[in-house]
Write a protein that holds these residues in place. Structure first.
Motif, PDB file in Angstrom:
ATOM      1  N   LYS A  35      15.864  46.263  40.647  1.00 41.53           N
ATOM      2  CA  LYS A  35      16.322  46.295  39.252  1.00 41.53           C
ATOM      3  C   LYS A  35      16.670  44.889  38.780  1.00 41.53           C
ATOM      4  CE  LYS A  35      18.077  51.005  39.183  1.00 41.53           C
ATOM      5  NZ  LYS A  35      19.297  51.839  39.113  1.00 41.53           N
ATOM      6  N   TYR A  36      17.323  44.120  39.654  1.00 42.31           N
ATOM      7  CA  TYR A  36      17.666  42.743  39.304  1.00 42.31           C
ATOM      8  C   TYR A  36      16.409  41.895  39.137  1.00 42.31           C
ATOM      9  CZ  TYR A  36      19.530  38.019  39.717  1.00 42.31           C
ATOM     10  OH  TYR A  36      19.817  36.694  39.513  1.00 42.31           O
ATOM     11  N   MET A  37      15.479  42.013  40.044  1.00 45.63           N
ATOM     12  CA  MET A  37      14.245  41.226  39.960  1.00 45.63           C
ATOM     13  C   MET A  37      13.446  41.603  38.709  1.00 45.63           C
ATOM     14  SD  MET A  37      14.538  39.214  42.472  1.00 45.63           S
ATOM     15  CE  MET A  37      12.960  38.427  42.530  1.00 45.63           C
ATOM     16  N   LEU A  38      13.412  42.880  38.374  1.00 49.57           N
ATOM     17  CA  LEU A  38      12.718  43.332  37.168  1.00 49.57           C
ATOM     18  C   LEU A  38      13.389  42.762  35.921  1.00 49.57           C
ATOM     19  CD1 LEU A  38      10.452  45.088  36.033  1.00 49.57           C
ATOM     20  CD2 LEU A  38      12.028  47.011  36.069  1.00 49.57           C
ATOM     21  N   CYS A  39      14.712  42.767  35.921  1.00 47.48           N
ATOM     22  CA  CYS A  39      15.453  42.181  34.805  1.00 47.48           C
ATOM     23  C   CYS A  39      15.120  40.703  34.649  1.00 47.48           C
ATOM     24  CB  CYS A  39      16.952  42.387  35.018  1.00 47.48           C
ATOM     25  SG  CYS A  39      17.973  41.682  33.694  1.00 47.48           S
ATOM     26  N   SER A  54      22.929  41.825  38.701  1.00 46.08           N
ATOM     27  CA  SER A  54      23.302  41.031  39.877  1.00 46.08           C
ATOM     28  C   SER A  54      24.643  41.502  40.428  1.00 46.08           C
ATOM     29  CB  SER A  54      23.332  39.541  39.550  1.00 46.08           C
ATOM     30  OG  SER A  54      24.357  39.234  38.640  1.00 46.08           O
ATOM     31  N   LYS A  55      25.548  41.884  39.545  1.00 47.06           N
ATOM     32  CA  LYS A  55      26.841  42.381  39.989  1.00 47.06           C
ATOM     33  C   LYS A  55      26.663  43.695  40.764  1.00 47.06           C
ATOM     34  CE  LYS A  55      31.470  43.372  38.358  1.00 47.06           C
ATOM     35  NZ  LYS A  55      32.355  43.477  37.214  1.00 47.06           N
ATOM     36  N   ASP A  56      25.790  44.575  40.274  1.00 46.62           N
ATOM     37  CA  ASP A  56      25.501  45.818  40.991  1.00 46.62           C
ATOM     38  C   ASP A  56      24.931  45.536  42.378  1.00 46.62           C
ATOM     39  OD1 ASP A  56      26.343  47.318  38.819  1.00 46.62           O
ATOM     40  OD2 ASP A  56      24.311  47.693  38.079  1.00 46.62           O
ATOM     41  N   TYR A  57      24.064  44.524  42.461  1.00 43.15           N
ATOM     42  CA  TYR A  57      23.463  44.161  43.742  1.00 43.15           C
ATOM     43  C   TYR A  57      24.512  43.637  44.715  1.00 43.15           C
ATOM     44  CZ  TYR A  57      20.447  41.834  47.135  1.00 43.15           C
ATOM     45  OH  TYR A  57      19.842  41.421  48.300  1.00 43.15           O
ATOM     46  N   HIS A  70      34.295  39.746  48.343  1.00 42.93           N
ATOM     47  CA  HIS A  70      34.882  38.640  47.586  1.00 42.93           C
ATOM     48  C   HIS A  70      35.393  39.170  46.262  1.00 42.93           C
ATOM     49  CE1 HIS A  70      33.445  35.341  50.125  1.00 42.93           C
ATOM     50  NE2 HIS A  70      32.289  35.960  50.187  1.00 42.93           N
ATOM     51  N   GLU A  71      36.314  38.428  45.689  1.00 38.96           N
ATOM     52  CA  GLU A  71      36.736  38.713  44.322  1.00 38.96           C
ATOM     53  C   GLU A  71      35.587  38.308  43.399  1.00 38.96           C
ATOM     54  OE1 GLU A  71      39.550  40.198  43.329  1.00 38.96           O
ATOM     55  OE2 GLU A  71      40.079  40.429  45.452  1.00 38.96           O
ATOM     56  N   TRP A  72      35.463  38.995  42.270  1.00 40.54           N
ATOM     57  CA  TRP A  72      34.366  38.700  41.349  1.00 40.54           C
ATOM     58  C   TRP A  72      34.431  37.269  40.834  1.00 40.54           C
ATOM     59  CZ3 TRP A  72      30.466  41.470  42.117  1.00 40.54           C
ATOM     60  CH2 TRP A  72      30.576  42.821  42.415  1.00 40.54           C
ATOM     61  N   GLU A  73      35.629  36.750  40.653  1.00 35.75           N
ATOM     62  CA  GLU A  73      35.767  35.374  40.186  1.00 35.75           C
ATOM     63  C   GLU A  73      35.182  34.387  41.196  1.00 35.75           C
ATOM     64  OE1 GLU A  73      38.478  37.480  40.320  1.00 35.75           O
ATOM     65  OE2 GLU A  73      38.495  37.978  38.191  1.00 35.75           O
ATOM     66  N   ASP A  74      35.305  34.706  42.486  1.00 39.74           N
ATOM     67  CA  ASP A  74      34.752  33.844  43.535  1.00 39.74           C
ATOM     68  C   ASP A  74      33.227  33.835  43.519  1.00 39.74           C
ATOM     69  OD1 ASP A  74      37.329  33.330  44.354  1.00 39.74           O
ATOM     70  OD2 ASP A  74      37.275  34.754  46.025  1.00 39.74           O
ATOM     71  N   LEU A  75      32.646  34.885  42.964  1.00 38.78           N
ATOM     72  CA  LEU A  75      31.187  34.986  42.909  1.00 38.78           C
ATOM     73  C   LEU A  75      30.621  34.500  41.576  1.00 38.78           C
ATOM     74  CD1 LEU A  75      30.768  38.454  44.627  1.00 38.78           C
ATOM     75  CD2 LEU A  75      30.287  36.222  45.614  1.00 38.78           C
ATOM     76  N   GLY A  76      31.505  33.973  40.722  1.00 43.85           N
ATOM     77  CA  GLY A  76      31.032  33.412  39.465  1.00 43.85           C
ATOM     78  C   GLY A  76      31.125  34.338  38.279  1.00 43.85           C
ATOM     79  N   TYR A  77      31.808  35.458  38.433  1.00 42.16           N
ATOM     80  CA  TYR A  77      31.983  36.389  37.322  1.00 42.16           C
ATOM     81  C   TYR A  77      33.384  36.217  36.761  1.00 42.16           C
ATOM     82  CZ  TYR A  77      27.847  38.635  39.190  1.00 42.16           C
ATOM     83  OH  TYR A  77      26.587  38.884  39.631  1.00 42.16           O
ATOM     84  N   SER A  78      33.474  35.918  35.479  1.00 44.74           N
ATOM     85  CA  SER A  78      34.788  35.736  34.865  1.00 44.74           C
ATOM     86  C   SER A  78      35.335  37.083  34.407  1.00 44.74           C
ATOM     87  CB  SER A  78      34.684  34.798  33.674  1.00 44.74           C
ATOM     88  OG  SER A  78      33.932  35.406  32.631  1.00 44.74           O
ATOM     89  N   GLU A  80      36.067  37.956  31.453  1.00 43.75           N
ATOM     90  CA  GLU A  80      35.373  38.355  30.232  1.00 43.75           C
ATOM     91  C   GLU A  80      34.073  39.080  30.552  1.00 43.75           C
ATOM     92  OE1 GLU A  80      33.196  36.119  26.570  1.00 43.75           O
ATOM     93  OE2 GLU A  80      35.146  35.362  27.157  1.00 43.75           O
ATOM     94  N   GLN A  81      33.352  38.586  31.562  1.00 43.88           N
ATOM     95  CA  GLN A  81      32.111  39.226  31.961  1.00 43.88           C
ATOM     96  C   GLN A  81      32.380  40.597  32.555  1.00 43.88           C
ATOM     97  OE1 GLN A  81      30.700  36.236  34.629  1.00 43.88           O
ATOM     98  NE2 GLN A  81      29.569  35.142  33.064  1.00 43.88           N
ATOM     99  N   GLN A  82      33.504  40.757  33.257  1.00 43.26           N
ATOM    100  CA  GLN A  82      33.842  42.053  33.842  1.00 43.26           C
ATOM    101  C   GLN A  82      34.102  43.079  32.752  1.00 43.26           C
ATOM    102  OE1 GLN A  82      37.094  41.816  36.536  1.00 43.26           O
ATOM    103  NE2 GLN A  82      35.982  40.614  38.035  1.00 43.26           N
ATOM    104  N   ARG A  83      34.718  42.693  31.652  1.00 43.41           N
ATOM    105  CA  ARG A  83      34.998  43.618  30.572  1.00 43.41           C
ATOM    106  C   ARG A  83      33.723  44.123  29.916  1.00 43.41           C
ATOM    107  NH1 ARG A  83      38.533  39.523  28.143  1.00 43.41           N
ATOM    108  NH2 ARG A  83      40.090  39.253  29.751  1.00 43.41           N
ATOM    109  N   LYS A  84      32.687  43.283  29.900  1.00 40.18           N
ATOM    110  CA  LYS A  84      31.411  43.671  29.292  1.00 40.18           C
ATOM    111  C   LYS A  84      30.661  44.690  30.130  1.00 40.18           C
ATOM    112  CE  LYS A  84      30.638  39.294  26.917  1.00 40.18           C
ATOM    113  NZ  LYS A  84      29.760  38.124  26.820  1.00 40.18           N
ATOM    114  N   THR A  85      30.859  44.672  31.465  1.00 39.94           N
ATOM    115  CA  THR A  85      30.110  45.567  32.340  1.00 39.94           C
ATOM    116  C   THR A  85      30.849  46.855  32.581  1.00 39.94           C
ATOM    117  OG1 THR A  85      31.019  44.494  34.306  1.00 39.94           O
ATOM    118  CG2 THR A  85      28.881  43.721  33.483  1.00 39.94           C
TER     119      THR A  85
END
Length: 85
Positions: A35-39, A54-57, A70-78, A80-85
């Protein structure tokens, strides 16, 4: 034939660097990876447009111990991005 090992150095394995994790030999996260590669292919290979995929993966890999949790922030997700998903 006989192999001589005298004089050869023993190379000890080293711990992988952060971001290096085991391959998914069993295909446990293959669907989310596809799904990520298709996206990516649909969005001109721009990863910023495929953050939900990518977050799902990453979540799939963490749930199946294919990578350290890891925490999402450690993986580069802020936050704000978490609220969108």
């Amino acid at each position: 034939m006989t192999s001589y090992t005298l004089g050869q150095k023993y190379i000890s394995p080293t711990k992988p660097e952060r971001g290096v994790f085991p391959l998914d030999h069993e295909g446990e996260c293959k669907e989310t990876m596809l799904k990520y590669m298709l996206c990516l292919s649909r969005n001109d290979n721009k990863p910023s447009l495929c953050q939900a995929e990518s977050k799902d993966y990453f979540q799939c890999r963490m749930d199946r111990n294919l990578m350290k949790k890891h925490e999402w922030e450690d993986l580069g997700y802020s936050n704000e991005q978490q609220r969108k998903t």
